[in-house]
Design a protein around this motif. Structure first.
Motif, PDB file in Angstrom:
ATOM      1  N   PRO A 335      -9.793 -57.301 -24.141  1.00  0.00           N
ATOM      2  CA  PRO A 335      -9.856 -56.915 -25.559  1.00  0.00           C
ATOM      3  C   PRO A 335     -11.206 -56.350 -25.967  1.00  0.00           C
ATOM      4  CG  PRO A 335      -9.764 -59.306 -25.303  1.00  0.00           C
ATOM      5  CD  PRO A 335      -9.464 -58.726 -23.970  1.00  0.00           C
ATOM      6  N   GLU A 336     -12.273 -56.660 -25.209  1.00  0.00           N
ATOM      7  CA  GLU A 336     -13.593 -56.110 -25.539  1.00  0.00           C
ATOM      8  C   GLU A 336     -13.635 -54.582 -25.401  1.00  0.00           C
ATOM      9  OE1 GLU A 336     -14.228 -60.173 -23.568  1.00  0.00           O
ATOM     10  OE2 GLU A 336     -12.976 -58.391 -23.273  1.00  0.00           O
ATOM     11  N   ALA A 337     -12.699 -54.015 -24.621  1.00  0.00           N
ATOM     12  CA  ALA A 337     -12.663 -52.570 -24.401  1.00  0.00           C
ATOM     13  C   ALA A 337     -11.601 -51.876 -25.240  1.00  0.00           C
ATOM     14  CB  ALA A 337     -12.408 -52.280 -22.917  1.00  0.00           C
ATOM     15  N   TRP A 338     -10.940 -52.619 -26.121  1.00  0.00           N
ATOM     16  CA  TRP A 338      -9.825 -52.061 -26.889  1.00  0.00           C
ATOM     17  C   TRP A 338     -10.289 -50.857 -27.700  1.00  0.00           C
ATOM     18  CZ3 TRP A 338      -6.949 -51.947 -31.664  1.00  0.00           C
ATOM     19  CH2 TRP A 338      -5.560 -51.964 -31.502  1.00  0.00           C
ATOM     20  N   GLY A 339      -9.521 -49.762 -27.627  1.00  0.00           N
ATOM     21  CA  GLY A 339      -9.861 -48.561 -28.373  1.00  0.00           C
ATOM     22  C   GLY A 339     -10.804 -47.622 -27.657  1.00  0.00           C
ATOM     23  N   THR A 340     -11.137 -47.906 -26.397  1.00  0.00           N
ATOM     24  CA  THR A 340     -12.049 -47.064 -25.625  1.00  0.00           C
ATOM     25  C   THR A 340     -11.271 -46.027 -24.833  1.00  0.00           C
ATOM     26  OG1 THR A 340     -13.648 -48.868 -25.396  1.00  0.00           O
ATOM     27  CG2 THR A 340     -13.823 -47.051 -23.823  1.00  0.00           C
ATOM     28  N   TYR A 341     -11.637 -44.773 -24.983  1.00  0.00           N
ATOM     29  CA  TYR A 341     -11.042 -43.693 -24.199  1.00  0.00           C
ATOM     30  C   TYR A 341     -11.797 -43.563 -22.884  1.00  0.00           C
ATOM     31  CZ  TYR A 341      -9.783 -38.931 -22.753  1.00  0.00           C
ATOM     32  OH  TYR A 341      -9.361 -37.831 -22.040  1.00  0.00           O
ATOM     33  N   VAL A 342     -11.062 -43.478 -21.776  1.00  0.00           N
ATOM     34  CA  VAL A 342     -11.682 -43.319 -20.464  1.00  0.00           C
ATOM     35  C   VAL A 342     -11.129 -42.077 -19.784  1.00  0.00           C
ATOM     36  CG1 VAL A 342     -12.318 -45.719 -20.061  1.00  0.00           C
ATOM     37  CG2 VAL A 342     -10.012 -44.960 -19.492  1.00  0.00           C
ATOM     38  N   ALA A 343     -12.025 -41.322 -19.135  1.00  0.00           N
ATOM     39  CA  ALA A 343     -11.669 -40.109 -18.402  1.00  0.00           C
ATOM     40  C   ALA A 343     -12.538 -40.051 -17.156  1.00  0.00           C
ATOM     41  CB  ALA A 343     -11.878 -38.876 -19.285  1.00  0.00           C
ATOM     42  N   SER A 344     -12.319 -39.018 -16.334  1.00  0.00           N
ATOM     43  CA  SER A 344     -13.095 -38.909 -15.105  1.00  0.00           C
ATOM     44  C   SER A 344     -13.263 -37.443 -14.730  1.00  0.00           C
ATOM     45  CB  SER A 344     -12.419 -39.691 -13.976  1.00  0.00           C
ATOM     46  OG  SER A 344     -13.267 -39.782 -12.838  1.00  0.00           O
ATOM     47  N   ASP A 345     -13.831 -37.217 -13.547  1.00  0.00           N
ATOM     48  CA  ASP A 345     -14.014 -35.891 -12.986  1.00  0.00           C
ATOM     49  C   ASP A 345     -13.494 -35.904 -11.554  1.00  0.00           C
ATOM     50  OD1 ASP A 345     -15.804 -33.165 -13.402  1.00  0.00           O
ATOM     51  OD2 ASP A 345     -15.781 -33.839 -11.309  1.00  0.00           O
ATOM     52  N   TYR A 346     -12.744 -34.882 -11.177  1.00  0.00           N
ATOM     53  CA  TYR A 346     -12.087 -34.836  -9.868  1.00  0.00           C
ATOM     54  C   TYR A 346     -13.080 -34.929  -8.715  1.00  0.00           C
ATOM     55  CZ  TYR A 346      -9.052 -33.118  -6.089  1.00  0.00           C
ATOM     56  OH  TYR A 346      -8.347 -32.978  -4.913  1.00  0.00           O
ATOM     57  N   CYS A 347     -14.259 -34.339  -8.869  1.00  0.00           N
ATOM     58  CA  CYS A 347     -15.236 -34.316  -7.774  1.00  0.00           C
ATOM     59  C   CYS A 347     -16.215 -35.480  -7.815  1.00  0.00           C
ATOM     60  CB  CYS A 347     -16.000 -32.996  -7.766  1.00  0.00           C
ATOM     61  SG  CYS A 347     -14.977 -31.563  -7.361  1.00  0.00           S
TER      62      CYS A 347
END
Length: 414
Positions: A335-347
């Motif tokens: 729940p501490e991370a609720w509402g956090t958007y996460v993304a990444s990079d292919y390389c």
């Protein structure tokens, strides 16, 4: 993709307290998402979070998209056109649950089966919506099909894309409004050769929005009346957003219905856009701009409003190469991370976290790494995270952990 009684002498004060509390509590959870909003655990600064991945399946053939089902399974699309099922209790099924290979053009590294999502009534109908590049010429194709019966595919919408094999987009997903959203790239190659991003007469370089529950004018869908370009001469009425290069991937926040979009850059920056429902018709800038920098001044028009990304990071002369858009965490395990958007990079595989600030603007941080070659980040029915790894053919479960904040670092926030 998700929350008293008073004595007469104190009634007025009690009502005031209740009214204020109603404004301060988080939104109620929506159907299909974990009820993390009922936990009043305070979210922590992004710098105090990191992602940890655990491989749970291997042997996939270029896994490229996934989606959670109501029964707890994850459906995983493989680039060649097969769909595999994974369940945490039984693992990865040996045989595909759907085989569309006879329809799929895989002639280029970026062509293939690209997106998959279940119908809102999937538990009753078994209907899936899929996006792919179709034979014989790579047309971008949106279709629906009952799981397990590929012969019953119904094509809903197509966009020609024959000249180049890259920049196909391909994400599909339902909004809180019940409409289906689909992303399409600008037509491929480089430098927006067809000047599609700013051209409202083509679906290339757009995110479209359609009503798949009705038919209109001989088409197997209708255009919602409030789509922004319904009454604009020469514009495709299906368009919801424009000015995109290659949106790889978007997701819908199940709490507020907003879109989070990872748009692949030309080579200078990679960008994340956050679009609320009332921003329909937003122009995200390509190919006038690449992120916030101007890319092609000839494509820029005076008086046009361009919507800035909420986060961008350097591509040029770095290990980064291509953004992989992710999801907003609405699970209950952390729940501490609720509402956090996460993304990444292919390389680079860096894990980027972005979150709106209560006072306006956004905070961002780099919070670790995902496994190699992340092609998709999505959630199961409980809102918990999974990530796919392309050439190794892995599926990994992702969780957040608390860490001591680093003294410096993180990606640029713009």
């Amino acid at each position: 993709m998700s929350r008293r009684r008073c004595r007469p002498a104190t009634m007025l004060a009690g009502l005031l307290v209740l009214t204020l509390t109603a404004f301060l509590l988080p939104p109620a959870p929506v159907a299909g998402t974990a009820a993390a909003g009922t936990s009043h655990t305070r979210v922590v600064p992004l710098a105090e979070l990191t992602v940890v991945s655990e491989q749970v399946a291997f042997g996939l053939q270029r896994p490229i998209a996934m989606t959670g089902l109501p029964d707890g399974r994850m459906l995983i699309a493989e680039k060649n056109g097969t769909v595999r099922a994974y369940h945490p209790d039984t693992g990865l099924a040996a045989e595909p649950v759907l085989d569309l290979t006879a329809r799929i053009d895989t002639s280029d590294n970026e062509r293939g089966l690209l997106g998959i999502t279940p119908a809102p009534n999937f538990a009753r109908t078994g209907i899936l919506y899929v996006a792919y590049t179709s034979l014989p010429a790579g047309a971008l194709t949106l279709a629906r099909v009952p799981i397990g019966t590929p012969e019953r595919v119904q094509v809903l919408l197509t966009q020609e894309h024959a000249e180049y094999g890259n920049h196909n987009g391909g994400q599909v997903g339902f909004g809180r409004d019940g409409y289906l959203y689909w992303s399409l790239g600008d037509g491929g190659h480089a430098n927006d050769p067809f000047k599609a991003g700013q051209n409202l007469g083509t679906l290339l370089g757009k995110i479209v929005r359609i009503d798949i529950n009705r038919t209109c004018g001989g088409k197997p869908y209708c255009v919602p009346f409030d789509n922004p370009f319904v009454r604009v001469p020469g514009a495709r009425p299906e368009i919801w957003l424009y000015g995109l290069r290659n949106p790889w991937r978007f997701s819908v926040d199940p709490v507020d219905g907003s879109l989070w979009i990872g748009d692949v850059g030309q080579g200078l920056v990679e960008e994340i856009n956050h679009i609320r429902p009332w921003q329909r018709g937003a122009n995200l800038g390509w190919s006038c701009r690449e992120g916030t920098p101007v890319f092609d001044p000839e494509q820029c028009q005076s008086g046009v409003r361009y919507t800035d990304p909420v986060f961008e990071y350097e591509h040029f002369l770095t290990e980064n190469c291509s953004v992989t858009g992710g999801v907003v965490y609405r699970g209950s395990a952390t729940p501490e991370a609720w509402g956090t958007y996460v993304a990444s990079d292919y390389c680079s595989t860096l894990a980027f976290a972005v979150r709106p600030k209560p006072t306006g603007g956004y905070e961002s941080a780099t919070i670790g790494n995902f496994p190699t070659q992340p092609t998709a980040i999505d959630t199961d029915v409980h809102g918990e995270l999974y990530v796919l790894s392309d050439l190794p053919g892995w599926l990994s479960r992702v969780r957040f952990e608390r860490v001591q904040p680093a003294s410096s670092g993180g990606a640029a926030n713009r």
